[in-house]
Design an enzyme around this catalytic site. Structure first.
Site, PDB file in Angstrom:
ATOM      1  N   LYS A 288       0.861  -1.193   0.000  1.00 21.78           N
ATOM      2  CA  LYS A 288       0.000   0.000   0.000  1.00 21.78           C
ATOM      3  C   LYS A 288       0.891   1.233   0.000  1.00 21.78           C
ATOM      4  O   LYS A 288       1.688   1.442   0.915  1.00 21.78           O
ATOM      5  CB  LYS A 288      -0.916   0.003   1.220  1.00 21.78           C
TER       6      LYS A 288
ATOM      7  N   LYS B 197       0.494  10.254   5.610  1.00 19.73           N
ATOM      8  CA  LYS B 197       0.679   8.860   6.044  1.00 19.73           C
ATOM      9  C   LYS B 197       2.013   8.278   5.564  1.00 19.73           C
ATOM     10  O   LYS B 197       2.188   7.080   5.477  1.00 19.73           O
ATOM     11  CB  LYS B 197      -0.513   8.023   5.557  1.00 19.73           C
TER      12      LYS B 197
ATOM     13  N   LYS C 183      -1.930  -1.503  -3.917  1.00 19.16           N
ATOM     14  CA  LYS C 183      -2.852  -0.368  -3.855  1.00 19.16           C
ATOM     15  C   LYS C 183      -2.084   0.933  -3.894  1.00 19.16           C
ATOM     16  O   LYS C 183      -1.113   1.054  -3.139  1.00 19.16           O
ATOM     17  CB  LYS C 183      -3.656  -0.479  -2.553  1.00 19.16           C
TER      18      LYS C 183
HETATM   19  N1  LIG Z   1      -8.119   1.699   3.424  1.00 16.63           N
HETATM   20  C1  LIG Z   1      -8.937   1.922   2.329  1.00 16.63           C
HETATM   21  C2  LIG Z   1      -8.477   3.031   1.484  1.00 16.63           C
HETATM   22  O1  LIG Z   1      -7.549   3.750   1.824  1.00 16.63           O
HETATM   23  C3  LIG Z   1      -9.202   3.203   0.168  1.00 16.63           C
HETATM   24  C4  LIG Z   1      -8.575   4.122  -0.731  1.00 16.63           C
HETATM   25  C5  LIG Z   1      -9.398   4.629  -1.880  1.00 16.63           C
HETATM   26  O2  LIG Z   1     -10.341   4.041  -2.421  1.00 16.63           O
HETATM   27  O3  LIG Z   1      -9.007   5.706  -2.295  1.00 16.63           O
END
Ligand SMILES: NCC(=O)CCC(=O)O
Length: 335
Positions: free
Chosen positions: A204, A227, A258
């Site tokens: 992430k 973050k 992600k």
């Molecule tokens: N923990 C979940 C997310 O940070 C989602 C991010 C997104 O859809 O922008």
């Protein structure tokens, strides 16, 4: 590396022969997208009047518990195997100590139970991070400007056990604290929850593409700082692979990359390095780019959505979390 055979020289080889008709193209299609590849993230609110459209995610709404129930029924009808719940909690009840994160009655846990009542066969995935209940918008406890790792992990374990008690099938730790997968796995085993799966947000990144999500969960104005001390620097590739290796060694069943589209190289790397169930999250900013351009008439929404989702399959993913999930599944059913 894919095995590539050198084509015969022209005219023995004409690449266009197999592109001539839809039937021929279909015969040689290397990847396919289906509803079974999709995980649908939804936003569920406990705040009266907060339900409804999210301006920075045109086409996506915050749902009430009733709306979550209807979404679960829609997912079942469309053949989407899993829904992922993101809570929009009462801002007046956010605190520094985040105790609502492990309250069995928090909105996330109520949504799990509501969905399981109407759709017991639908897989319910959760989000594990303190941000929905944290007054400063961070995924971990903040003390004097520092995000505490080990204290946060202990709280995440409590949060996870409450989600499992509510009926969660898949836990999604998105917090990026060190050691959380091992701690969760041990706690699950000790509590007798041997069959609960962990889909780790292993790779992430500290991304600008999460902006609209923070609007959706009401965290935009709250986040103090950024973050970057716990999410991965977008400059890094090897570090992401180390995080995946670490999370697998600690007991993750599946891993996630992600955001998605700007990180397809990482999806491919993870697939080839580990060969484990690999998912990507097409995040809110990716949704907003496509939806916004389509609304302006600059892109063909259906074509671009399906192409973007297929790209994740081509990159080696087993599936994709996408806000387009129900729309894409409906199109795939028509096709
Ligand atoms: N923990 C979940 C997310 O940070 C989602 C991010 C997104 O859809 O922008």
């Amino acid at each position: 590396m894919p095995h590539v055979t050198t084509p015969a020289p022209f005219p023995a080889a004409r690449m266009r022969r197999m592109r001539r008709t839809a039937a021929l193209r279909g015969m040689v299609a290397e990847n396919r997208l289906s509803a079974a590849d999709l995980i649908w993230p939804i936003f569920v609110t406990e705040v009266a009047g907060a339900e409804g459209p999210i301006p920075s995610m045109p086409g996506v709404s915050r749902l009430t518990l009733d709306g979550a129930r209807r979404a679960a029924e829609t997912a079942m009808e469309l053949g989407i195997p899993a829904i992922c719940i993101f809570p929009h909690s009462d801002p007046a009840r956010k605190t520094e100590s985040c105790e609502r994160a492990w309250d069995p009655e928090n909105i996330g846990n109520r949504a799990i139970r509501t969905i399981k009542e109407v759709a017991p066969d639908l897989a319910v995935m959760t989000d594990i991070a303190l941000d929905p209940y944290n007054i400063n918008g961070h995924d971990g406890f903040v003390v004097k400007g520092e995000i505490l790792n080990d204290e946060t992990v202990a709280a995440l374990v409590r949060m996870a056990l409450a989600q499992v008690a509510a009926g969660a099938d898949i836990l999604g730790p998105s917090d990026m604290m060190d050691g959380r997968i091992g701690a969760l796995r041990m706690a699950l085993e000790e509590a007798g929850h041997k069959h609960v799966a962990i889909l780790s947000y292993a790779a992430k990144y500290a991304s600008g593409f999460y902006g609209p999500f923070r609007d959706a969960v009401g965290a935009s104005g709250r986040l103090v700082g950024d973050k970057k001390t716990y999410q991965i620097d977008p400059a890094n590739r090897d570090e992401a692979l180390r995080c995946v290796a670490r999370d697998l060694a600690e007991g993750a069943d599946m891993v996630m990359v992600k955001p998605g589209m700007p990180y397809l190289d990482i999806c491919r790397d993870v697939r080839e390095s580990f060969g484990v169930p690999t998912f990507a999250y097409q995040v809110s900013g990716e949704y907003a780019m496509i939806a916004g351009a389509a609304d302006a008439g600059w892109l063909d929404r259906r074509a671009v959505v399906l192409e973007s989702l297929l790209a994740f399959k081509r990159a080696g993913c087993d599936g994709v979390l996408s806000y387009f999930a129900p729309e894409a599944a409906a199109w795939l059913r028509e096709a």
